[in-house]
Design an enzyme around this catalytic site. Structure first.
Site, PDB file in Angstrom:
ATOM      1  N   TRP A  13       3.147   8.092  -2.391  1.00  0.00           N
ATOM      2  CA  TRP A  13       4.150   8.302  -3.126  1.00  0.00           C
ATOM      3  C   TRP A  13       4.200   9.215  -4.368  1.00  0.00           C
ATOM      4  CZ3 TRP A  13       7.309   7.007  -7.183  1.00  0.00           C
ATOM      5  CH2 TRP A  13       8.583   7.094  -7.150  1.00  0.00           C
ATOM      6  N   SER A  69      -7.451  -5.720  -5.536  1.00  0.00           N
ATOM      7  CA  SER A  69      -8.526  -6.142  -4.577  1.00  0.00           C
ATOM      8  C   SER A  69     -10.111  -6.196  -5.283  1.00  0.00           C
ATOM      9  CB  SER A  69      -8.675  -5.199  -2.780  1.00  0.00           C
ATOM     10  OG  SER A  69      -8.762  -4.014  -3.522  1.00  0.00           O
ATOM     11  N   ASP A 112       0.437  -1.233   0.014  1.00  0.00           N
ATOM     12  CA  ASP A 112       0.344  -0.601   0.173  1.00  0.00           C
ATOM     13  C   ASP A 112       0.693   0.752  -0.071  1.00  0.00           C
ATOM     14  OD1 ASP A 112      -2.631   1.445  -0.115  1.00  0.00           O
ATOM     15  OD2 ASP A 112      -2.751   0.807   2.136  1.00  0.00           O
ATOM     16  N   GLY A 113       0.099   2.685  -0.556  1.00  0.00           N
ATOM     17  CA  GLY A 113       0.790   3.767  -0.569  1.00  0.00           C
ATOM     18  C   GLY A 113       1.134   4.170  -1.834  1.00  0.00           C
ATOM     19  N   LEU A 149      -6.781  -5.011   7.119  1.00  0.00           N
ATOM     20  CA  LEU A 149      -6.424  -6.101   6.900  1.00  0.00           C
ATOM     21  C   LEU A 149      -6.980  -6.117   5.281  1.00  0.00           C
ATOM     22  CD1 LEU A 149      -7.180  -9.399   8.761  1.00  0.00           C
ATOM     23  CD2 LEU A 149      -4.631  -8.330   7.719  1.00  0.00           C
ATOM     24  N   ASN A 179     -10.901  -2.418  -5.411  1.00  0.00           N
ATOM     25  CA  ASN A 179     -10.364  -1.866  -6.005  1.00  0.00           C
ATOM     26  C   ASN A 179     -10.540  -1.222  -7.723  1.00  0.00           C
ATOM     27  OD1 ASN A 179      -6.952  -2.714  -4.875  1.00  0.00           O
ATOM     28  ND2 ASN A 179      -8.085  -0.788  -4.161  1.00  0.00           N
ATOM     29  N   TRP A 180     -11.843  -2.233  -8.378  1.00  0.00           N
ATOM     30  CA  TRP A 180     -12.506  -1.783  -9.004  1.00  0.00           C
ATOM     31  C   TRP A 180     -13.136  -0.499  -8.835  1.00  0.00           C
ATOM     32  CZ3 TRP A 180     -10.959  -4.138 -13.271  1.00  0.00           C
ATOM     33  CH2 TRP A 180     -10.851  -5.096 -13.392  1.00  0.00           C
ATOM     34  N   ARG A 188      -0.845   9.215 -10.173  1.00  0.00           N
ATOM     35  CA  ARG A 188      -0.700   8.244  -8.818  1.00  0.00           C
ATOM     36  C   ARG A 188       0.072   6.903 -10.083  1.00  0.00           C
ATOM     37  NH1 ARG A 188      -4.347   7.706  -4.406  1.00  0.00           N
ATOM     38  NH2 ARG A 188      -4.408   5.689  -5.128  1.00  0.00           N
TER      39      ARG A 188
HETATM   40  C1  IPE Z   1      -5.311  -2.723   0.161  1.00  0.00           C
HETATM   41  O1  IPE Z   1      -5.530  -1.042  -0.248  1.00  0.00           O
HETATM   42  C2  IPE Z   1      -5.765  -3.460  -1.275  1.00  0.00           C
HETATM   43  C3  IPE Z   1      -3.984  -3.567  -2.084  1.00  0.00           C
HETATM   44  C4  IPE Z   1      -2.735  -3.227  -1.841  1.00  0.00           C
HETATM   45  C5  IPE Z   1      -4.068  -4.138  -3.611  1.00  0.00           C
HETATM   46  P1  IPE Z   1      -5.852  -0.524  -0.085  1.00  0.00           P
HETATM   47  O2  IPE Z   1      -5.517   0.801  -0.595  1.00  0.00           O
HETATM   48  O3  IPE Z   1      -6.756  -0.542  -1.973  1.00  0.00           O
HETATM   49  O4  IPE Z   1      -7.099  -0.201   0.633  1.00  0.00           O
HETATM   50  P2  IPE Z   1      -7.750   0.643   1.932  1.00  0.00           P
HETATM   51  O5  IPE Z   1      -8.853   1.009   0.376  1.00  0.00           O
HETATM   52  O6  IPE Z   1      -6.979   1.489   1.837  1.00  0.00           O
HETATM   53  O7  IPE Z   1      -8.759  -0.492   2.709  1.00  0.00           O
HETATM   54  C1  IPE Z   2      -1.383   0.128  -3.283  1.00  0.00           C
HETATM   55  O1  IPE Z   2      -1.763   1.812  -3.195  1.00  0.00           O
HETATM   56  C2  IPE Z   2      -1.537  -0.635  -4.837  1.00  0.00           C
HETATM   57  C3  IPE Z   2      -2.958  -0.452  -4.889  1.00  0.00           C
HETATM   58  C4  IPE Z   2      -4.149  -0.857  -4.535  1.00  0.00           C
HETATM   59  C5  IPE Z   2      -3.360  -1.706  -6.581  1.00  0.00           C
HETATM   60  P1  IPE Z   2      -2.658   2.588  -3.589  1.00  0.00           P
HETATM   61  O2  IPE Z   2      -2.614   2.984  -4.551  1.00  0.00           O
HETATM   62  O3  IPE Z   2      -3.598   2.287  -2.702  1.00  0.00           O
HETATM   63  O4  IPE Z   2      -2.114   3.859  -2.865  1.00  0.00           O
HETATM   64  P2  IPE Z   2      -2.569   4.398  -1.466  1.00  0.00           P
HETATM   65  O5  IPE Z   2      -3.307   3.666  -0.575  1.00  0.00           O
HETATM   66  O6  IPE Z   2      -3.714   6.168  -1.883  1.00  0.00           O
HETATM   67  O7  IPE Z   2      -1.125   5.787  -1.723  1.00  0.00           O
HETATM   68 MG    MG Z   3      -4.023   2.263  -0.972  1.00  0.00          MG
END
Ligand code: IPE
Ligand code: IPE
Ligand code: MG
Length: 233
Positions: free
Chosen positions: A23, A63, A18-19, A188, A66-67, A31
């Site tokens: 970043w 996830s 995550d992040g 989680l 994420n859709w 992004r």
């Molecule tokens: C969890 O990260 C899913 C992945 C790392 C692929 P998210 O950024 O989607 O999680 P939430 O929404 O902050 O819980």
């Molecule tokens: C995790 O990074 C990657 C995916 C969930 C695909 P994020 O895209 O969730 O990054 P933040 O949480 O917005 O920084």
């Molecule tokens: Mg995230």
């Protein structure tokens, strides 16, 4: 490396990467630039894990939730997965890395399915480390899919723990000993809900694109110093 260095080494590490977005934002980039930097971190960390003797590494890449992100980000991410897997098949094979997929395969775009199938079959006999890419993965969805598979095969029977496990996406993969989440979030997010029941958890403020071999070693050291009691005294 001395033999005792491998004492209490996790066999399976799972990572909530995550992040990436934050970043990129910090640097004033879109992004997707963060997601690209995240792919470099994947390469670095899988190599480091293999060198340390980790047998399985699961990577939460996308996830089921994420859709719900903006369409352009979803499209860019899918493009990145395709591009990366296709580009890396030969290198993975050479490094003896077995690429495996975990998630709801059926509802993925056809072009990604083809590439994943190819990568899985090309690296089927690699046995240094299993790199498990969790894509369109949701822990609740996995449990529901498992129960439905079971009901289809055994309409009259009651399900038990062993049978449910055998219906999960990758039944041969042991539960993760250690789950790492980057970027300071303490949850989680629907990752490996069944398998994480006795996993050790490790959280770090580091954003995923900055996570490196030293961070992995720190997480492993933390794990190695813990006592896993499984409800006993
Ligand atoms: C969890 O990260 C899913 C992945 C790392 C692929 P998210 O950024 O989607 O999680 P939430 O929404 O902050 O819980
Ligand atoms: C995790 O990074 C990657 C995916 C969930 C695909 P994020 O895209 O969730 O990054 P933040 O949480 O917005 O920084
Ligand atoms: Mg995230």
């Amino acid at each position: 490396m001395m033999a005792e260095d491998n004492f209490n080494l996790p066999k399976h590490i799972a990572i909530i990467m995550d992040g990436n977005g934050r970043w990129a934002k910090k640097r004033g980039y879109p992004r997707i630039v963060g997601h690209k930097a995240g792919v470099n971190a994947v390469e670095r960390v899988v190599r480091a894990a293999a060198t340390r003797g980790i047998r399985y590494i699961s990577l939460y890449a996308f996830s089921t939730e994420n859709w719900n992100r903006p369409k352009n980000e979803v499209t860019a991410l899918m493009g990145l997965f395709k591009y990366y897997v296709k580009l890396k098949i030969d290198a993975l094979k050479k490094e003896n890395v077995r690429l495996r997929f975990s998630g709801r395969f059926s509802s993925l775009p056809e072009s990604i399915k083809d590439i994943l199938r190819e990568a899985e079959s090309e690296t089927l006999n690699c046995n240094k480390i299993d790199m498990i890419v969790c894509l369109n993965y949701g822990g609740r969805q996995e449990i529901i899919d498992a129960v439905n598979i079971f009901i289809q095969k055994n309409p009259q029977k009651q399900i038990d723990e062993k049978t449910l496990r055998s219906c999960l996406y990758l039944p041969d993969v042991p539960d993760p000993d250690l789950i790492i989440r980057t970027s300071g979030e303490l949850r989680l997010s629907n990752f490996l809900l069944w398998q994480s029941s006795y996993s050790e958890l490790y959280f770090t403020e580091k954003l995923w694109p900055d996570f490196d071999e030293l961070d992995l070693n720190e997480a492993i050291s933390s794990y190695s110093g813990r006592e896993r009691r499984y409800g006993k005294t």
